[in-house]
Design a protein around this motif. Structure first.
Motif, PDB file in Angstrom:
ATOM      1  N   MET A   4      58.738  46.208  56.057  1.00 12.47           N
ATOM      2  CA  MET A   4      57.307  45.962  56.286  1.00 12.47           C
ATOM      3  C   MET A   4      57.013  44.473  56.349  1.00 12.47           C
ATOM      4  O   MET A   4      56.296  44.001  57.208  1.00 12.47           O
ATOM      5  N   TRP A   8      55.625  42.072  59.410  1.00 19.54           N
ATOM      6  CA  TRP A   8      54.496  41.137  59.304  1.00 19.54           C
ATOM      7  C   TRP A   8      54.920  39.762  59.786  1.00 19.54           C
ATOM      8  O   TRP A   8      54.208  39.075  60.487  1.00 19.54           O
ATOM      9  N   GLN A  96      38.353  46.010  62.277  1.00 16.56           N
ATOM     10  CA  GLN A  96      39.753  45.974  61.813  1.00 16.56           C
ATOM     11  C   GLN A  96      40.622  46.847  62.728  1.00 16.56           C
ATOM     12  O   GLN A  96      41.746  46.480  63.075  1.00 16.56           O
ATOM     13  N   LEU A 100      43.947  45.997  65.112  1.00 16.17           N
ATOM     14  CA  LEU A 100      45.218  46.739  65.077  1.00 16.17           C
ATOM     15  C   LEU A 100      45.587  47.273  66.449  1.00 16.17           C
ATOM     16  O   LEU A 100      46.754  47.419  66.780  1.00 16.17           O
ATOM     17  N   THR A 114      25.777  38.239  58.545  1.00 16.75           N
ATOM     18  CA  THR A 114      26.804  37.700  57.659  1.00 16.75           C
ATOM     19  C   THR A 114      27.858  38.717  57.240  1.00 16.75           C
ATOM     20  O   THR A 114      28.982  38.348  56.957  1.00 16.75           O
ATOM     21  N   ALA A 115      27.478  39.993  57.189  1.00 20.19           N
ATOM     22  CA  ALA A 115      28.362  40.973  56.548  1.00 20.19           C
ATOM     23  C   ALA A 115      29.634  41.234  57.344  1.00 20.19           C
ATOM     24  O   ALA A 115      30.567  41.842  56.834  1.00 20.19           O
ATOM     25  N   GLY A 118      33.859  38.593  57.286  1.00 14.32           N
ATOM     26  CA  GLY A 118      35.235  38.856  56.859  1.00 14.32           C
ATOM     27  C   GLY A 118      36.054  39.438  57.999  1.00 14.32           C
ATOM     28  O   GLY A 118      37.161  38.985  58.291  1.00 14.32           O
TER      29      GLY A 118
ATOM     30  N   TYR B  47      53.015  46.313  56.815  1.00 14.39           N
ATOM     31  CA  TYR B  47      52.212  45.791  55.703  1.00 14.39           C
ATOM     32  C   TYR B  47      50.871  45.304  56.233  1.00 14.39           C
ATOM     33  O   TYR B  47      49.804  45.664  55.742  1.00 14.39           O
ATOM     34  N   PHE B  48      50.931  44.526  57.315  1.00 15.33           N
ATOM     35  CA  PHE B  48      49.736  43.954  57.909  1.00 15.33           C
ATOM     36  C   PHE B  48      48.804  45.054  58.441  1.00 15.33           C
ATOM     37  O   PHE B  48      47.594  45.043  58.208  1.00 15.33           O
ATOM     38  N   GLY B  49      49.404  46.028  59.127  1.00 14.97           N
ATOM     39  CA  GLY B  49      48.622  47.111  59.720  1.00 14.97           C
ATOM     40  C   GLY B  49      47.875  47.920  58.669  1.00 14.97           C
ATOM     41  O   GLY B  49      46.685  48.192  58.805  1.00 14.97           O
ATOM     42  N   PHE B  50      48.590  48.292  57.607  1.00 17.96           N
ATOM     43  CA  PHE B  50      47.949  49.082  56.552  1.00 17.96           C
ATOM     44  C   PHE B  50      46.884  48.271  55.830  1.00 17.96           C
ATOM     45  O   PHE B  50      45.870  48.814  55.414  1.00 17.96           O
ATOM     46  N   LEU B  52      44.891  46.067  57.138  1.00 21.61           N
ATOM     47  CA  LEU B  52      43.676  46.098  57.948  1.00 21.61           C
ATOM     48  C   LEU B  52      43.059  47.490  57.974  1.00 21.61           C
ATOM     49  O   LEU B  52      41.851  47.657  57.869  1.00 21.61           O
ATOM     50  N   LYS B  55      41.482  48.210  54.555  1.00 20.58           N
ATOM     51  CA  LYS B  55      40.811  47.109  53.889  1.00 20.58           C
ATOM     52  C   LYS B  55      39.486  47.500  53.239  1.00 20.58           C
ATOM     53  O   LYS B  55      39.205  47.173  52.101  1.00 20.58           O
ATOM     54  N   LEU B  56      38.648  48.210  53.984  1.00 18.42           N
ATOM     55  CA  LEU B  56      37.296  48.471  53.492  1.00 18.42           C
ATOM     56  C   LEU B  56      37.197  49.719  52.628  1.00 18.42           C
ATOM     57  O   LEU B  56      36.109  50.169  52.289  1.00 18.42           O
ATOM     58  N   ARG B 164      47.846  39.241  48.965  1.00 21.22           N
ATOM     59  CA  ARG B 164      48.868  40.168  49.462  1.00 21.22           C
ATOM     60  C   ARG B 164      49.890  40.433  48.357  1.00 21.22           C
ATOM     61  O   ARG B 164      50.859  39.698  48.233  1.00 21.22           O
ATOM     62  N   LEU B 234      33.144  44.663  47.699  1.00 20.11           N
ATOM     63  CA  LEU B 234      32.582  44.624  49.048  1.00 20.11           C
ATOM     64  C   LEU B 234      32.157  43.207  49.416  1.00 20.11           C
ATOM     65  O   LEU B 234      32.370  42.746  50.542  1.00 20.11           O
ATOM     66  N   LEU B 237      35.033  41.185  50.436  1.00 18.18           N
ATOM     67  CA  LEU B 237      35.537  41.496  51.779  1.00 18.18           C
ATOM     68  C   LEU B 237      34.649  40.916  52.862  1.00 18.18           C
ATOM     69  O   LEU B 237      35.127  40.393  53.862  1.00 18.18           O
ATOM     70  N   THR B 238      33.332  41.034  52.687  1.00 21.68           N
ATOM     71  CA  THR B 238      32.435  40.588  53.758  1.00 21.68           C
ATOM     72  C   THR B 238      32.052  39.125  53.576  1.00 21.68           C
ATOM     73  O   THR B 238      31.491  38.530  54.482  1.00 21.68           O
TER      74      THR B 238
END
Lengths: 363, 321
Positions: A4, A8, A96, A100, A114-115, A118, B47-50, B52, B55-56, B164, B234, B237-238
């Protein structure tokens, strides 16, 4: 697990390589400013916060039309549209997903200023071009395509000045929704413009909620208390209702700035035939999604684009009225395509700080 | 007790298989959806894919667990989503420059939750009405604090959400840890049995010598605490606050609890199932965008997926004798 991490690392390597390729493309720009770097393998996604009204439906269709045409001409490989149901967290997770799925550019109409920062940052970090339009995303890595609402109030006041000169004149202002951001920005533009013309005085203010029926009711309510009104400042969607209120009160129709809606344009045409009524019409166009699309395509083709691209409002003048009215569907709003050439001209005007070219009238 | 286990033993094997299948349903749905997504886009399986993709989910899982606690008591919480919104506003406004004030606000919010629990209990009010009222209080307070979305999450918070960790991406670790903690506290511990028993039959718990008032207040406070955690993650994240960011959490949380094996009758909940349910619901949206379902159909299709999974549960459920 190592696998994995390895994946990456590979991802990152591909990313760095991709970024290194960008300057190589940058040199390919034609004399007319259109960048012609090879974008035939890129895919562009549109992340939309809400699809539940007719304006947004037209906006999505406009994007799909422009993108489908671009696919046919080999300018891009593919496109997609995703809409979140007015849920910001949903839109963030859709962003997101688009990352992907390997899209090269994402244009977004953000549900929050703003939300989504990220998610936008994640996209930029993955080497994706992000273009936010008709909404203020504050993450600095995103390009923004938007109206300058100061020009809305400015255009309204300039038109009044061209009609009334320095004669003292009373104005009525119809605003949008109390506490709304769009209303606040537009009103600030009106106030700024008002400072230049001391002979104009706003004698009344109502909230019309951009809706004809509400505007009619509100204007009818305030009219008996007002002196003679020379002009009515509007925000779009409220002009027809205002006219109906003046008519019902038996008053002479003042100069009402129209908002590109079909009913407003039809009324304008009728009054023009009856007594030579003159005004202008202003408004946002759903096709701003096309401008954002072409901005994204041009960035990927290697064009240098400023971080903020101001797009023009659609202005309709006395002479073009018939041509526009013929194109607007019943109950709809005037709309016009942003072509690749027009968008590039707009980008260049922004970069050189020149006046933004307007949207040409239909033939 | 002995009699009850004898009955279970006597149950035919297909019935035991059935209840096992019912518990495994959200996990099966999760695996199927993941398989489809990875099939469409193999790059996701990294790892990167999961990171993203999930993430939320962390704040959603925390909010869903808060909802689960309330549903465990036989109540429902309609204020959960706007509460999370309020926490994001407080966090984005105060936590960076004035951490003391922010923490005091969190404590006050948790106490407020407990107080509403007390009110519901003492006056025997329907929770659906009280929490609906609370949702407007949270939303109003959030809009007063932060009229337009904005503010900034402290760097350490967004830094933590971007962290990470080794082996698995952060959202997956978070899901595992939270599910395990919930399982130990609610499903395995003896105190958890009391809690679930209170939802099922408060009178019996009271007769056994426990204070039902104290339990209700404590559970509401814990739900408030989970709401605060959801809001914090949250915001990380945002990176900003928004009063209207999470109204959807309320109903997605309820769906996650029911999907994960919970029931509105009270006393029947599963923390592990709820976590899986929340993952399924957030993945459903992703699946549709990977399948390139047209935007006009997406909302309806998401409802369709939820309906299919719930229908599966109903079909698998044991028929009460």
């Amino acid at each position: 697990m190592n696998k994995m991490r390895h994946a990456w690392r590979k991802w990152r390597a591909a990313l760095v390589l991709g970024l290194a390729l960008v300057p190589m493309l940058a040199s390919i720009t034609r004399a007319d400013g259109i960048a012609t770097g090879d974008t035939s393998r890129i895919r562009i996604a549109f992340s939309n916060s809400y699809a539940g009204n007719s304006f947004r439906q037209v906006m999505i269709r406009d994007f799909q039309d422009a993108a489908a045409q671009a696919v046919k001409e080999g300018k891009i490989k593919g496109y997609t549209v995703v809409s979140s149901n007015a849920s910001v967290t949903e839109q963030a997770s859709q962003m997101q997903n688009l990352i992907l799925q390997g899209y090269n550019a994402i244009i977004i109409l953000a549900g929050s200023d703003t939300a989504l920062n990220g998610a936008v940052k994640d996209a930029c970090d993955a080497g994706i071009v992000v273009v936010a339009f008709a909404s203020g995303v504050t993450e600095p890595c995103a390009y923004r395509v938007d109206y300058d609402l100061d020009t809305y109030g400015q255009a309204e006041m300039n038109y009044f000045a061209s009609r009334f000169g320095t004669k003292p004149t009373n104005l009525l202002e119809i605003r949008g929704l109390a506490g709304d951001g769009f209303d606040k920005r537009l009103h600030a533009g009106v106030e700024k413009a008002l400072a230049e013309y001391p002979n104009f005085k706003i004698v009344g203010q109502v909230y019309g909620e951009w809706t004809s029926t509400v505007a009619q009711k509100e204007v009818a309510g305030i009219l008996p208390s007002l002196p003679t009104i020379g002009g009515v400042l509007t925000q779009g969607g409220d002009g027809y209702g205002a006219a109906m209120a003046f008519e019902a009160a038996g008053r002479k129709l003042p100069i009402i700035i129209m908002g590109n809606r079909q009913d407003e344009l039809a009324l304008w045409k009728k009054e023009r035939a009856a007594e030579g009524y003159e005004t202008i019409s202003l408004g946002a166009t759903p096709s701003v999604s096309q401008a954002a699309f072409w901005v994204a395509q041009q960035i990927l083709a290697g064009k240098k684009v400023p971080k903020f691209v101001q797009v023009p409002l659609l202005q309709i003048h006395q002479d073009d009225l018939d041509a526009w009215l013929a194109k607007v569907p019943d109950g709809g709003v005037a709309d016009a395509d942003f072509s690749q050439a027009l968008t590039v001209a707009i980008i260049d005007a922004n970069a050189d700080h020149k006046p933004i070219p307007g949207i040409p009238a239909p033939k | 007790m002995g009699e009850a286990s004898a009955v279970t033993m006597a149950a035919p094997p297909w019935q035991r298989w059935r209840s096992l299948a019912e518990a495994g349903l959200p996990f099966a749905a999760l695996i199927v959806m993941l398989a489809v997504i990875i099939d469409i886009r193999p790059a996701v399986f990294s790892y990167f894919g999961f990171t993203l993709l999930f993430k939320l989910t962390t704040p959603l899982i925390l909010a869903a667990l808060g909802q689960m606690l309330i549903i465990m008591l036989g109540d429902i919480d309609l204020s959960n989503g706007s509460f999370v919104g309020l926490v994001t506003c407080i966090t984005a406004l105060f936590l960076t420059d004035n951490p003391g004030l922010a923490v005091a606000a969190y404590v006050a919010l948790v106490l407020a939750y407990a107080a509403f629990g007390l009110l519901i209990h003492l006056r025997a009010l329907p929770s659906i009405v009280v929490t609906l009222g609370m949702s407007f209080i949270w939303l109003g307070a959030a809009v007063m604090l932060l009229p337009a979305p904005g503010g900034l999450a402290p760097g350490w918070l967004s830094g933590f959400m971007d962290w990470r960790p080794p082996l698995l991406p952060l959202p997956i670790w978070a899901a595992i840890v939270v599910a395990l903690a919930g399982h130990l506290v609610i499903t395995r511990s003896s105190y958890g049995t009391i809690l679930r028993g209170t939802g099922d039959n408060p009178r019996a718990t009271a007769r056994a010598g426990w204070s039902v008032v104290a339990i209700r207040v404590a559970v509401y406070a814990a739900a408030g605490g989970l709401g605060v955690l959801a809001g914090l993650t949250l915001t990380g994240l945002t990176t900003s606050g928004d009063a209207n960011i999470a109204p959807a959490y309320t109903l997605i949380g309820v769906s996650a609890v029911i999907l994960g094996g919970g029931s509105f009758t009270g006393g029947i909940v599963s923390p592990v199932g709820t976590v899986a349910g929340a993952l399924v619901l957030s993945l459903a949206g992703s699946l549709l965008s990977f399948l390139q379902v047209s935007p006009t159909w997406q909302v309806g299709a998401q409802g369709g997926i939820l309906f299919l999974i719930l229908a599966g549960r109903v079909l698998l459920r044991e028929v009460p004798q």
